[in-house]
Write an enzyme that holds these catalytic residues in place. Structure first.
Site, mmCIF file in Angstrom:
data_model
loop_
_atom_site.group_PDB
_atom_site.id
_atom_site.type_symbol
_atom_site.label_atom_id
_atom_site.label_comp_id
_atom_site.label_asym_id
_atom_site.label_seq_id
_atom_site.Cartn_x
_atom_site.Cartn_y
_atom_site.Cartn_z
ATOM 1 N N ARG A 59 -8.769 3.236 -8.128
ATOM 2 C CA ARG A 59 -8.363 3.332 -6.734
ATOM 3 C C ARG A 59 -9.600 3.298 -5.847
ATOM 4 O O ARG A 59 -10.637 3.861 -6.208
ATOM 5 C CB ARG A 59 -7.566 4.629 -6.474
ATOM 6 N N ASN B 53 1.321 3.880 -3.219
ATOM 7 C CA ASN B 53 0.991 5.304 -3.110
ATOM 8 C C ASN B 53 2.112 6.187 -3.647
ATOM 9 O O ASN B 53 1.853 7.233 -4.240
ATOM 10 C CB ASN B 53 0.671 5.668 -1.654
ATOM 11 N N GLU C 219 0.830 -1.214 0.000
ATOM 12 C CA GLU C 219 0.000 0.000 0.000
ATOM 13 C C GLU C 219 0.862 1.261 0.000
ATOM 14 O O GLU C 219 0.621 2.194 -0.782
ATOM 15 C CB GLU C 219 -0.930 0.016 1.227
HETATM 16 N N1 LIG Z 1 2.857 9.104 -1.001
HETATM 17 C C1 LIG Z 1 1.832 9.914 -1.320
HETATM 18 N N2 LIG Z 1 2.067 11.074 -2.000
HETATM 19 C C2 LIG Z 1 1.038 11.900 -2.333
HETATM 20 N N3 LIG Z 1 -0.255 11.662 -2.036
HETATM 21 C C3 LIG Z 1 -0.556 10.536 -1.356
HETATM 22 C C4 LIG Z 1 0.464 9.599 -0.973
HETATM 23 N N4 LIG Z 1 -0.130 8.575 -0.315
HETATM 24 C C5 LIG Z 1 -1.443 8.856 -0.299
HETATM 25 N N5 LIG Z 1 -1.712 10.023 -0.919
HETATM 26 C C6 LIG Z 1 -3.052 10.675 -1.033
HETATM 27 O O1 LIG Z 1 -3.920 10.092 -0.080
HETATM 28 C C7 LIG Z 1 -5.078 9.525 -0.729
HETATM 29 C C8 LIG Z 1 -5.522 8.277 0.020
HETATM 30 O O2 LIG Z 1 -4.541 7.236 -0.067
HETATM 31 P P1 LIG Z 1 -5.013 5.718 0.045
HETATM 32 O O3 LIG Z 1 -3.842 4.857 -0.155
HETATM 33 O O4 LIG Z 1 -5.795 5.566 1.312
HETATM 34 O O5 LIG Z 1 -6.073 5.567 -1.143
HETATM 35 P P2 LIG Z 1 -5.768 5.512 -2.718
HETATM 36 O O6 LIG Z 1 -4.325 5.285 -2.957
HETATM 37 O O7 LIG Z 1 -6.366 6.719 -3.335
HETATM 38 O O8 LIG Z 1 -6.597 4.220 -3.168
HETATM 39 P P3 LIG Z 1 -6.145 2.691 -2.921
HETATM 40 O O9 LIG Z 1 -5.038 2.697 -1.910
HETATM 41 O O10 LIG Z 1 -7.360 2.025 -2.418
HETATM 42 O O11 LIG Z 1 -5.683 2.198 -4.234
HETATM 43 C C9 LIG Z 1 -4.643 9.305 -2.158
HETATM 44 O O12 LIG Z 1 -5.730 9.286 -3.063
HETATM 45 C C10 LIG Z 1 -3.707 10.501 -2.392
HETATM 46 O O13 LIG Z 1 -4.441 11.659 -2.669
HETATM 47 MG MG LIG Z 2 -3.289 3.775 -2.006
#
Ligand SMILES: Nc1ncnc2c1ncn2[C@@H]1O[C@H](COP(=O)(O)OP(=O)(O)OP(=O)(O)O)[C@@H](O)[C@H]1O
Ligand SMILES: [Mg+2]
Lengths: 100, 143
Positions: B106, B52, B48
């Site tokens: 996502r 990200n 995860e």
């Molecule tokens: N390393 C990162 N850099 C920039 N933005 C981030 C990062 N990690 C998370 N985010 C932001 O936080 C939000 C939520 O992250 P999360 O991992 O919970 O969900 P997601 O990545 O959108 O979906 P999924 O993990 O279910 O594929 C992301 O949509 C993004 O906007």
């Molecule tokens: Mg994610």
């Protein structure tokens, strides 16, 4: 990463291997191609041979659910290994989709 | 916390490295003799956090992802996943279940999964500078 069978308007997709961001785009394309080709009433996603699944798998399932129900069809999930079931439980997929 | 062992892994944010990252961390943590379930949780947490970086932090560019895995004398594992990508405006909002700035591929469940599998999760982020996700998980002693 995928094989399938079609029987009486029911498409079963057997997924194999690790389901993550890297592998999910190919899997999505292939599954949607099968759904388009056979227009099944029901699609069953079989996870028996999935060895890893993260949140990309949740979005994959939700996307196929939307696609099937938009055309009046049904999506079901079957034979989830424990790791997969744990991830899908966190997303509460069972409240939306039948899991056997 | 006193750390007695450590590994560092740095790689470009190609999606093909997602599996390499979770396998490498799992291999290092294996010295604590974790259960199959604990190992699966560690792999998922790493997957995860790294995804990200690939998807959000660097989006359509390639940048470096740095992972540090530390093991403490009390069998706690601390995993730090760091990028120098776009950063997060509002971390509390980003952590909410189903919140995503991504496409329909996502689910917005990454942070929820990391939080539920770790004992402790901390996110440090600055817009334009990057993000660090620090996760701790204790591996229970067996036998
Ligand atoms: N390393 C990162 N850099 C920039 N933005 C981030 C990062 N990690 C998370 N985010 C932001 O936080 C939000 C939520 O992250 P999360 O991992 O919970 O969900 P997601 O990545 O959108 O979906 P999924 O993990 O279910 O594929 C992301 O949509 C993004 O906007
Ligand atoms: Mg994610």
């Amino acid at each position: 990463m995928l094989s399938y069978s079609v029987d009486d308007d029911i498409l079963t997709v057997f997924i194999k291997g690790e389901l993550d961001h890297h592998t999910s785009s190919g899997l999505r394309e292939e599954t949607d191609k099968l759904i388009d080709r056979f227009s099944p009433i029901k699609t069953i996603l079989d996870f028996k041979n999935v060895t890893f699944c993260d949140s990309s798998g949740i979005a994959f399932v939700l996307g196929r659910y939307k696609r099937m129900t938009a055309g009046g069809g049904i999506l079901e999930l079957t034979r989830l290994p424990r790791q997969v079931a744990t991830i899908f439980d966190l997303a509460n997929l069972g409240s939306l989709i039948r899991i056997t | 916390m006193k750390f007695i062992n450590e590994a560092n892994i740095t790689f470009p944010s190609n999606s093909s490295n997602e599996s390499f990252a979770r396998m490498s961390v799992a291999a290092f943590v294996s010295q604590l003799d974790p259960t199959v379930e604990e190992l699966a949780e560690i792999k998922t947490m790493v997957s995860e956090a790294v995804t990200n970086c690939v998807v959000h932090a660097y989006e359509n560019t390639i940048g470096l992802v740095r992972i540090r895995v530390q093991i403490s004398d009390s069998r706690a594992v601390r995993i730090t996943v760091k990028d120098t990508g776009k950063g997060i405006e509002d971390v509390e909002t980003a952590k909410q279940p189903c919140f995503t700035t991504g496409s329909e591929d996502r689910a917005g469940m990454g942070f929820t999964i990391m939080e539920s599998f770790s004992d402790k999760l901390r996110v440090k982020s600055a817009p334009g500078r990057g993000t660090s996700v620090i996760m701790e998980k204790k591996i229970i002693k067996r036998g």
